[in-house]
Design an enzyme around this catalytic site. Structure first.
Site, PDB file in Angstrom:
ATOM      1  N   ALA A  13       0.829  -1.206   0.000  1.00  0.00           N
ATOM      2  CA  ALA A  13       0.000   0.000   0.000  1.00  0.00           C
ATOM      3  C   ALA A  13       0.866   1.259   0.000  1.00  0.00           C
ATOM      4  O   ALA A  13       0.623   2.188  -0.791  1.00  0.00           O
ATOM      5  CB  ALA A  13      -0.931  -0.001   1.212  1.00  0.00           C
ATOM      6  N   CYS A  46       2.890 -12.562  -0.129  1.00  0.00           N
ATOM      7  CA  CYS A  46       2.104 -13.675  -0.675  1.00  0.00           C
ATOM      8  C   CYS A  46       3.012 -14.798  -1.199  1.00  0.00           C
ATOM      9  O   CYS A  46       2.596 -15.953  -1.287  1.00  0.00           O
ATOM     10  CB  CYS A  46       1.225 -13.187  -1.827  1.00  0.00           C
ATOM     11  SG  CYS A  46       0.386 -11.642  -1.489  1.00  0.00           S
TER      12      CYS A  46
HETATM   13  C1  LIG Z   1       2.214 -15.604   3.985  1.00  0.00           C
HETATM   14  C2  LIG Z   1       1.268 -14.644   3.337  1.00  0.00           C
HETATM   15  C3  LIG Z   1       0.625 -15.002   2.160  1.00  0.00           C
HETATM   16  C4  LIG Z   1      -0.273 -14.111   1.560  1.00  0.00           C
HETATM   17  N1  LIG Z   1      -0.892 -14.474   0.382  1.00  0.00           N
HETATM   18  C5  LIG Z   1      -1.755 -13.606  -0.213  1.00  0.00           C
HETATM   19  C6  LIG Z   1      -2.374 -13.928  -1.449  1.00  0.00           C
HETATM   20  O1  LIG Z   1      -2.159 -15.023  -2.004  1.00  0.00           O
HETATM   21  N2  LIG Z   1      -3.228 -13.017  -2.005  1.00  0.00           N
HETATM   22  C7  LIG Z   1      -3.481 -11.800  -1.431  1.00  0.00           C
HETATM   23  O2  LIG Z   1      -4.240 -10.992  -1.996  1.00  0.00           O
HETATM   24  N3  LIG Z   1      -2.884 -11.458  -0.251  1.00  0.00           N
HETATM   25  C8  LIG Z   1      -2.043 -12.326   0.354  1.00  0.00           C
HETATM   26  N4  LIG Z   1      -1.419 -11.976   1.526  1.00  0.00           N
HETATM   27  C9  LIG Z   1      -1.743 -10.664   2.153  1.00  0.00           C
HETATM   28  C10 LIG Z   1      -0.882  -9.552   1.601  1.00  0.00           C
HETATM   29  O3  LIG Z   1       0.467  -9.896   1.658  1.00  0.00           O
HETATM   30  C11 LIG Z   1      -1.146  -8.303   2.416  1.00  0.00           C
HETATM   31  O4  LIG Z   1      -2.518  -8.021   2.348  1.00  0.00           O
HETATM   32  C12 LIG Z   1      -0.368  -7.114   1.884  1.00  0.00           C
HETATM   33  O5  LIG Z   1       1.001  -7.319   1.993  1.00  0.00           O
HETATM   34  C13 LIG Z   1      -0.765  -5.868   2.681  1.00  0.00           C
HETATM   35  O6  LIG Z   1      -0.010  -4.799   2.251  1.00  0.00           O
HETATM   36  P1  LIG Z   1       0.222  -3.543   3.201  1.00  0.00           P
HETATM   37  O7  LIG Z   1       1.136  -2.638   2.478  1.00  0.00           O
HETATM   38  O8  LIG Z   1      -1.084  -3.036   3.672  1.00  0.00           O
HETATM   39  O9  LIG Z   1       0.911  -4.153   4.500  1.00  0.00           O
HETATM   40  P2  LIG Z   1       2.290  -4.928   4.645  1.00  0.00           P
HETATM   41  O10 LIG Z   1       2.616  -5.692   3.429  1.00  0.00           O
HETATM   42  O11 LIG Z   1       2.192  -5.679   5.936  1.00  0.00           O
HETATM   43  O12 LIG Z   1       3.329  -3.748   4.815  1.00  0.00           O
HETATM   44  C14 LIG Z   1       3.365  -2.937   5.911  1.00  0.00           C
HETATM   45  C15 LIG Z   1       4.802  -2.572   6.150  1.00  0.00           C
HETATM   46  O13 LIG Z   1       4.839  -1.570   7.153  1.00  0.00           O
HETATM   47  C16 LIG Z   1       5.966  -1.767   7.945  1.00  0.00           C
HETATM   48  N5  LIG Z   1       5.691  -1.087   9.217  1.00  0.00           N
HETATM   49  C17 LIG Z   1       4.718  -1.373  10.110  1.00  0.00           C
HETATM   50  N6  LIG Z   1       4.726  -0.487  11.119  1.00  0.00           N
HETATM   51  C18 LIG Z   1       5.722   0.378  10.849  1.00  0.00           C
HETATM   52  C19 LIG Z   1       6.235   1.518  11.524  1.00  0.00           C
HETATM   53  N7  LIG Z   1       5.702   1.943  12.677  1.00  0.00           N
HETATM   54  N8  LIG Z   1       7.275   2.178  10.995  1.00  0.00           N
HETATM   55  C20 LIG Z   1       7.821   1.760   9.807  1.00  0.00           C
HETATM   56  N9  LIG Z   1       7.395   0.679   9.146  1.00  0.00           N
HETATM   57  C21 LIG Z   1       6.344   0.010   9.636  1.00  0.00           C
HETATM   58  C22 LIG Z   1       6.080  -3.281   8.068  1.00  0.00           C
HETATM   59  O14 LIG Z   1       7.391  -3.680   8.372  1.00  0.00           O
HETATM   60  C23 LIG Z   1       5.641  -3.731   6.668  1.00  0.00           C
HETATM   61  O15 LIG Z   1       6.735  -3.937   5.796  1.00  0.00           O
HETATM   62  C24 LIG Z   1      -0.512 -12.842   2.151  1.00  0.00           C
HETATM   63  C25 LIG Z   1       0.146 -12.489   3.340  1.00  0.00           C
HETATM   64  C26 LIG Z   1       1.023 -13.363   3.930  1.00  0.00           C
HETATM   65  C27 LIG Z   1       1.709 -12.957   5.203  1.00  0.00           C
END
Ligand SMILES: Cc1cc2nc3c(=O)[nH]c(=O)nc-3n(C[C@H](O)[C@H](O)[C@H](O)COP(=O)(O)OP(=O)(O)OC[C@H]3O[C@@H](n4cnc5c(N)ncnc54)[C@H](O)[C@@H]3O)c2cc1C
Length: 456
Positions: A13, A46
């Site tokens: 995101a 993922c």
């Molecule tokens: C094993 C696994 C398999 C998955 N498979 C699928 C799939 O097949 N299909 C699908 O649609 N989704 C899947 N997902 C879900 C998908 O990976 C997540 O929905 C997606 O990564 C969310 O993106 P995001 O940017 O919101 O959060 P994240 O990817 O969690 O990124 C958030 C980032 O913020 C950082 N962060 C947090 N707090 C702080 C802070 N205070 N200061 C600085 N940095 C910070 C974290 O280190 C992290 O890197 C899977 C997830 C996992 C764990």
């Protein structure tokens, strides 16, 4: 002076938003600084199960854009190993802890993009210092697990706690690495994202692969020996192990947001409007696993932590921050997962969800095949449809099958998104040739059966 955008969280995101904002506004107009507490940016969480299983050989294959690419190609100042520990909305500053250097600094922002993802649920019994207990939320978590699997003595037994899609994918990955795997699920079936009658097919397939699935079982504690986990204690006895994977689901990572006074909704996710603006807080945006969104079928707020939404929402936020106009239209709960060779797809509401949302409905199940019955490789496929009574509007669909099942859910998702009735669906002009479908595609057969059920 250029406007300053601060991004918290350097994955799907956050970096989608940063990249989109940059596409629309040059470095003279918008300075972008992204803080990520881990070691990676723009990685595919993922893909972690496939790297753990060995199907993906190199961790770097999971990283779409490194900090260097963000910096050199997009002019985004990415700071790894920097954790944001406070947000001051009055002074418009974030407090950042440099995890390598140990110092804490305050950084000014004009615009804030909150994309801190989700945090794995960790009940009291899982809060242990014993080595060998892993979550798999980030690539850093995946790296720690890979290190444990490759270290001496190599673990031979694993217990996965939680039968959601991450637990199921991890169980498969560990079996493929040659470990003996037990999966513990406190509910009736793993994969509670589909109805129990469909989840039973998943349980059978996993047992066929050699996973010892124990349902209706609660973990009560973990035992350790010499600082390493050695046993999972449950209300139905103990299971010796060399490794524990926690797959108990996630919650929106909103501690910082809540402390700063950002509004949270009933699901615990940050409340945003359709342009991904944090409701009532000017200049602050949020997207991904930390926000709640609208379910288009139930009309209720939901927290659906999926990469597909995180990327789309981040893009929407970035376009808007960049001065354009974009909206996120909500979700309908579409998801696919591979369990061994079995494919599972779902969209819309399960029976329980449809009931809770107040719908009257019929549900039907059909057995069909992925290809014409005589064509080599035709495999069984089970399709379930849930349709509103009496309107016939499609409310939900689930597919479990051995091949070419998962992506068929997309046909049903499009029908559902566009509020089609099962009657409309029977006339859909879907592709047919023996290698791809029977002459009556399983989707059409299911729609016909639902029409019959509604007529009764
Ligand atoms: C094993 C696994 C398999 C998955 N498979 C699928 C799939 O097949 N299909 C699908 O649609 N989704 C899947 N997902 C879900 C998908 O990976 C997540 O929905 C997606 O990564 C969310 O993106 P995001 O940017 O919101 O959060 P994240 O990817 O969690 O990124 C958030 C980032 O913020 C950082 N962060 C947090 N707090 C702080 C802070 N205070 N200061 C600085 N940095 C910070 C974290 O280190 C992290 O890197 C899977 C997830 C996992 C764990």
């Amino acid at each position: 002076m250029a406007e300053r955008l601060i991004v918290i969280g350097g994955d799907a995101a956050g970096m989608s938003a940063a990249a989109q904002a940059r596409r629309r506004r040059g470095t003279d107009d918008l300075e972008i600084v992204a803080f990520e507490r881990g070691h990676f940016t723009s990685y595919s969480a993922c893909g972690i199960p496939y790297w753990i299983s060995g199907l993906v050989t190199d961790r770097e294959q999971l990283v779409t854009r490194s900090p260097r690419t963000h910096r050199e190609d997009f002019g985004i100042d990415v700071r790894l190993r920097h954790e944001v520990v406070g947000i001051d909305l009055v002074r418009r500053e974030v407090v950042v802890h440099d995890l390598s250097g140990g110092v804490e600094v305050r950084e000014r922002f004009d615009t804030l993009m909150y994309a801190a993802g989700a945090v794995p649920k960790k009940p009291a019994w899982a809060r242990t210092d014993a080595a060998g207990v892993f979550g798999v939320q980030t690539l850093d978590d995946g790296s720690a697990l890979r290190g444990w699997l490759d270290a001496d003595p190599q673990p031979r037994r694993a217990v996965v706690v939680g039968g959601g899609y991450i637990g199921v994918e991890m169980a498969e990955a560990l079996v493929r690495r040659g470990l003996s795997v037990t999966l513990i699920e406190r509910g009736e079936q793993p994969m509670s994202t589909v109805d129990p009658d469909m989840a039973r097919l998943v349980t059978a397939a996993m047992r066929g692969l050699g996973v010892d699935i124990r349902t209706g079982v609660q973990v009560t504690s973990l035992s350790e020996r010499d600082g390493r986990v050695c046993e999972v204690v449950t209300d139905h006895g103990s299971i010796p192990t060399d490794l524990v994977i926690l797959g108990l689901g996630v919650s929106p990572n909103t501690e910082l947001a809540a402390a700063a006074g950002l509004p949270l909704g009933p699901t615990g996710g940050i409340r945003v409007d359709r342009r991904m603006r944090v409701s009532g807080v000017p200049g602050v945006w949020a997207a991904g696993d930390c926000v709640e969104t609208l379910h288009k079928v139930s009309g209720l707020p939901v927290h659906v932590p999926l990469g597909t939404h995180a990327n789309k929402q981040g893009r929407v936020a970035g376009i808007n921050i960049g001065g354009g106009y974009a909206t996120f239209g909500g979700v309908i709960g579409t998801a696919v997962v591979k369990v061994c060779d079995l494919e599972v797809g779902r969209t819309g509401l399960r029976e329980r969800e449809a009931r809770m949302a107040g719908f009257e409905f019929v549900s039907v199940i059909v057995e069909s095949t992925s290809r014409a019955g005589y064509y080599p490789g035709a495999r069984q496929m089970t399709v379930k449809l849930i349709a509103e009574r009496p309107s016939g509007r499609l409310l939900g669909a689930q597919i479990v099958g051995w091949s070419e099942a998962a992506k068929r859910i997309d046909t049903l998702a499009v029908a559902l998104w566009n509020e089609m009735t099962v009657d409309d669906m029977t006339a859909l002009d879907l592709g047919y040739a023996p290698p791809y479908a029977p002459v009556w595609d399983p989707v059409l057969v299911a729609a016909r059966k639902a029409v019959d059920a509604l007529a009764r």
